[in-house]
Design a protein around this motif. Structure first.
Motif, PDB file in Angstrom:
ATOM      1  N   ILE A  59      -1.159   6.298  -5.097  1.00 59.73           N
ATOM      2  CA  ILE A  59      -2.159   6.603  -6.118  1.00 59.73           C
ATOM      3  C   ILE A  59      -3.540   6.325  -5.548  1.00 59.73           C
ATOM      4  N   THR A  60      -4.435   7.294  -5.684  1.00 59.44           N
ATOM      5  CA  THR A  60      -5.814   7.103  -5.224  1.00 59.44           C
ATOM      6  C   THR A  60      -6.768   7.455  -6.360  1.00 59.44           C
ATOM      7  N   VAL A  95       4.199   1.414  -5.208  1.00 60.31           N
ATOM      8  CA  VAL A  95       3.587   2.629  -4.649  1.00 60.31           C
ATOM      9  C   VAL A  95       2.417   2.173  -3.773  1.00 60.31           C
ATOM     10  N   GLY A  96       1.930   3.072  -2.947  1.00 61.24           N
ATOM     11  CA  GLY A  96       0.715   2.767  -2.199  1.00 61.24           C
ATOM     12  C   GLY A  96      -0.510   3.003  -3.068  1.00 61.24           C
ATOM     13  N   ILE A  97      -1.615   2.353  -2.733  1.00 62.49           N
ATOM     14  CA  ILE A  97      -2.888   2.643  -3.403  1.00 62.49           C
ATOM     15  C   ILE A  97      -3.961   2.776  -2.326  1.00 62.49           C
ATOM     16  N   ASP A  98      -5.099   3.359  -2.703  1.00 62.37           N
ATOM     17  CA  ASP A  98      -6.155   3.506  -1.706  1.00 62.37           C
ATOM     18  C   ASP A  98      -6.919   2.204  -1.530  1.00 62.37           C
ATOM     19  N   MET A  99      -7.580   1.755  -2.548  1.00 58.04           N
ATOM     20  CA  MET A  99      -8.361   0.522  -2.462  1.00 58.04           C
ATOM     21  C   MET A  99      -8.687   0.088  -3.875  1.00 58.04           C
ATOM     22  N   LYS A 122      -3.731  -2.555  -8.723  1.00 58.53           N
ATOM     23  CA  LYS A 122      -3.407  -3.758  -7.961  1.00 58.53           C
ATOM     24  C   LYS A 122      -1.979  -4.221  -8.271  1.00 58.53           C
ATOM     25  N   TRP A 123      -1.580  -4.123  -9.529  1.00 59.75           N
ATOM     26  CA  TRP A 123      -0.236  -4.580  -9.900  1.00 59.75           C
ATOM     27  C   TRP A 123       0.863  -3.652  -9.393  1.00 59.75           C
ATOM     28  N   PHE A 142       5.178   5.546   1.948  1.00 52.90           N
ATOM     29  CA  PHE A 142       3.704   5.600   1.975  1.00 52.90           C
ATOM     30  C   PHE A 142       3.073   4.712   3.043  1.00 52.90           C
ATOM     31  N   ALA A 143       3.824   3.820   3.682  1.00 56.29           N
ATOM     32  CA  ALA A 143       3.210   2.847   4.592  1.00 56.29           C
ATOM     33  C   ALA A 143       3.704   3.017   6.030  1.00 56.29           C
ATOM     34  N   SER A 144       2.994   2.398   6.942  1.00 54.36           N
ATOM     35  CA  SER A 144       3.221   2.556   8.375  1.00 54.36           C
ATOM     36  C   SER A 144       3.484   1.204   9.028  1.00 54.36           C
ATOM     37  N   PRO A 145       4.034   1.208  10.244  1.00 53.83           N
ATOM     38  CA  PRO A 145       4.158  -0.044  10.989  1.00 53.83           C
ATOM     39  C   PRO A 145       2.782  -0.681  11.203  1.00 53.83           C
ATOM     40  N   LEU A 146       2.753  -1.998  11.326  1.00 47.84           N
ATOM     41  CA  LEU A 146       1.519  -2.667  11.732  1.00 47.84           C
ATOM     42  C   LEU A 146       1.104  -2.120  13.100  1.00 47.84           C
ATOM     43  N   GLY A 147      -0.189  -1.948  13.294  1.00 44.20           N
ATOM     44  CA  GLY A 147      -0.645  -1.413  14.573  1.00 44.20           C
ATOM     45  C   GLY A 147      -2.084  -1.793  14.842  1.00 44.20           C
TER      46      GLY A 147
END
Lengths: 426, 426
Positions: free
Chosen positions: B203-204, B222-226, B216-217, A372-377
């Motif tokens: 998860i969004t 997993v990734g989250i939106d905000m 947040k936890w 789900f994540a990308s390199p810092l950019g």
């Protein structure tokens, strides 16, 4: 180095990556965050005494200290640093996004305005080693994004100074200020500000467990880059790969720390056996032989698969921070890769190249988070604002749709804000 | 509605936005996360009984239930929903990023491969109201990104069903499955998987305090939106603005919840007075008069400034989720705006237009987080992998620089992985 089949390997891999919750660390971190918010510099000084063993005068590294640092690094270092800086800057310049808009009938304009984050803090780990490459990989993209104020914070050494290689890298990369403070207290200071340290809007950079948890807690009050876990390399190799290169690359990852994982996925059992022997031989010659040996024992694995397709499936499941593809035609594998932080193609693109000078960022999603994540950019140092301009004519075309949808959601105030513009009162 | 000067206002505003730590909520949330990880569906059923008061049979909404939902929504709703969907899709299609690469001398290729996240979960709040717009604003960008599996999770209503407007929106937007489960337990199920609910990668979607803390936890696993906080609108108005429109727009924000903030920054004291009267008048006619009245009392503010420049400075400091610019030449203000979730230009671009049909996403950074965060977009459902291909010739050019930098960082295994390729042994 253990040789496994894919199914055996994936079973242990899936368990490895989940974060563990350690509320004891969290409670310590929360106490530090609250104390720094409350008592500012005084709290920072007390923690610096407690954790770094130093009575610190000022947290701010002076211009003179940075000038002096240049005398304490070699010409070779400075020259290699500048070379790395140029290559990193060239690559990251390609990532800068532009504001854009589209026009629609009746004068509608929609788009996104892209602007730099104004103030950024970069955490640079200290301790026994110095990490000038961390400085370059965080400060250069921030600079290209147009960040106005870039602060570095790093723990002081035992004598109260900062490693000269870090200070030289800070100036060369264009950081605005360097603070001598580390740990969760540094993250607190960047997130909330103190008398000396100005609050920032986003914090990036790696750190130990306390730094990582502090970043997780302040996330929301400020932005953060990512929560880094143990790092890993995965090498997809066929019978044409050179076991000497593959072993050296696996070990370059294994020397980072005991939790690092070095994995080779190969279609060739003969190669797997040769590689295991070569790793065994090379690891003994390493400076960090203990760390690397432990890492290889615990998480170093050679996974033998039946086909190239199975190899691709396994590497996509691993979602490795670093993925090296060392097969006869590596470029043909590229379009099949769905999950990886960075993809290194061919015999002459080892991970260490990407860690320092190739150009792309070495801050990469770890522990399978590449799903789900990308390199810092540069994009991590900019943010977007939507732009919405409707004309009266365009508005009237959609007004009734808005009213219907707002009332379905029982938000009649929303509907009313449309009605007043239609000249209707409810 | 209180009328203040900028300095008075900003003092109270800065305090408002910091997250508060409530460890009691965190402990409850952590217990729920652990219980769902351990006991899967059985835990979900127990929590659904406890929190929603329902003995749920299956969590999965059937095809027949969705078919039936179409009979329970109006033709007007379906038509407005489809209209909104089309406009949202048209806008978001512009956000799709492409993979790219650059060539450098000696055959070097560097770039980024952009790929969709494979599996995404969208949380859609339930309770007394239904939010089909939340479905559209999350599912459409995920779909455009190319996400293969999009799961919606939403709390069941008292009779065990899901609101038909949400189900119709789910099918129209292209969601793959809808689960009847809400709260922190839903986030746990999406993050870790159960017998029924498949694990996702990101998860969004919005939710109450428990949902927000659970997100947040699980962030990192997993990734989250905000993490959404209280939402706000800021309207920059001059003497040409229509106080009836401005009041209606402020109140459309205030009706959301008692914590919402509605702020007008104006260069004109006469306008400020007219606006206060108009808000007082309109609020009494609202369906949600109590919520809106409380919100306006607590956080509704009219800020009178001396100049357009001061107005711009104040709105940049507020970094509002929604920023409406209602002045004579709104487009000329746009380039001065640095911090805002969405910027609405002119008299016919009210926030409610953007909430439903304009096209841009209504999921926006709240509580001042627009200083570092962006609207939800297609980019949130994709990720990047760096691409690094060096040839032998290009590698040899930088090999010594890598060795120097690696040895500065005391990573001699990294240096060794370069040396073996130069034919040197250490």
């Amino acid at each position: 180095m253990k040789i496994l089949r894919a199914s055996e390997f994936l079973t242990e891999w899936r368990i490895r990556n989940l974060q563990s919750v350690d509320l004891a660390i969290d409670q310590q971190v929360l106490a530090i965050l609250q104390e720094v918010r409350k008592n500012g510099d005084a709290a920072l000084k007390a923690y610096t005494k407690q954790f770094d063993g130093i009575d610190i005068g000022s947290f701010i590294v002076t211009k003179e200290e940075i000038d002096a640092a240049y005398a304490n690094v070699s010409d070779a270092f400075l020259s290699s640093l500048v070379q790395a800086k140029q290559r990193i800057a060239t690559y990251h310049a390609e990532q800068k996004e532009r504001s854009w808009f589209i026009q629609q009938p009746k004068g509608v304009m929609l788009g996104q305005q892209v602007t730099p984050i104004e103030r950024v803090g970069v955490y640079v780990p200290g301790g026994k080693a110095a990490y000038p490459s961390t400085v370059l990989m965080n400060v250069i993209p921030a600079k290209i994004a147009g960040v106005q104020h870039i602060a570095i914070t790093t723990p002081p050494q035992a004598d109260g100074s900062v490693n000269p290689a870090v200070l030289v890298a800070a100036r060369e990369a264009g950081a605005d200020i360097v603070y001598k403070v580390g740990g969760a207290q540094a993250i607190a200071a960047l997130a909330y500000g103190t008398e000396t340290i100005e609050k920032v809007h986003k914090i990036t950079g790696p750190g130990n467990a306390y730094v990582a948890r502090a970043k997780k807690w302040v996330f929301g009050d400020v932005g953060i880059d990512m929560i880094a876990g143990p790092s890993e390399i995965c090498i997809l190799a066929d019978e044409t790969a050179n076991p000497v290169y593959v072993a050296a690359d696996l070990l370059s990852q294994a020397e980072h720390d005991e939790q690092a994982a070095a994995i080779c996925v190969t279609t060739d059992k003969v190669f797997a056996d040769k590689l295991a022997v070569e790793v065994q031989k090379q690891v003994k010659q390493m400076d960090r032989v203990q760390i690397a040996t432990k890492s290889i024992e615990d998480a170093g694995r050679i996974v033998v698969v039946e086909s190239v397709q199975e190899a691709i499936d396994v590497v996509n499941e691993i979602a490795s921070e670093h993925l090296q593809i060392m097969v006869q035609n590596p470029m043909e594998i590229l379009p099949f890769i769905r999950n990886a932080g960075a993809i290194f193609l061919g015999d002459y693109s080892p991970e260490a190249l990407g860690d320092y000078v190739a150009g792309p960022n070495h801050t990469l999603p770890t522990s399978g988070t590449a799903v789900f994540a990308s390199p810092l950019g540069v994009y991590d140092f900019m943010k977007k604002s939507s732009i919405i301009h409707y004309t009266k004519e365009a508005f009237e075309e959609v007004a009734d749709d808005i009213i219907v949808l707002a009332e379905t959601e029982r938000l009649s105030g929303h509907a009313q804000s449309i009605r007043v513009r239609k000249g209707e009162q409810k």
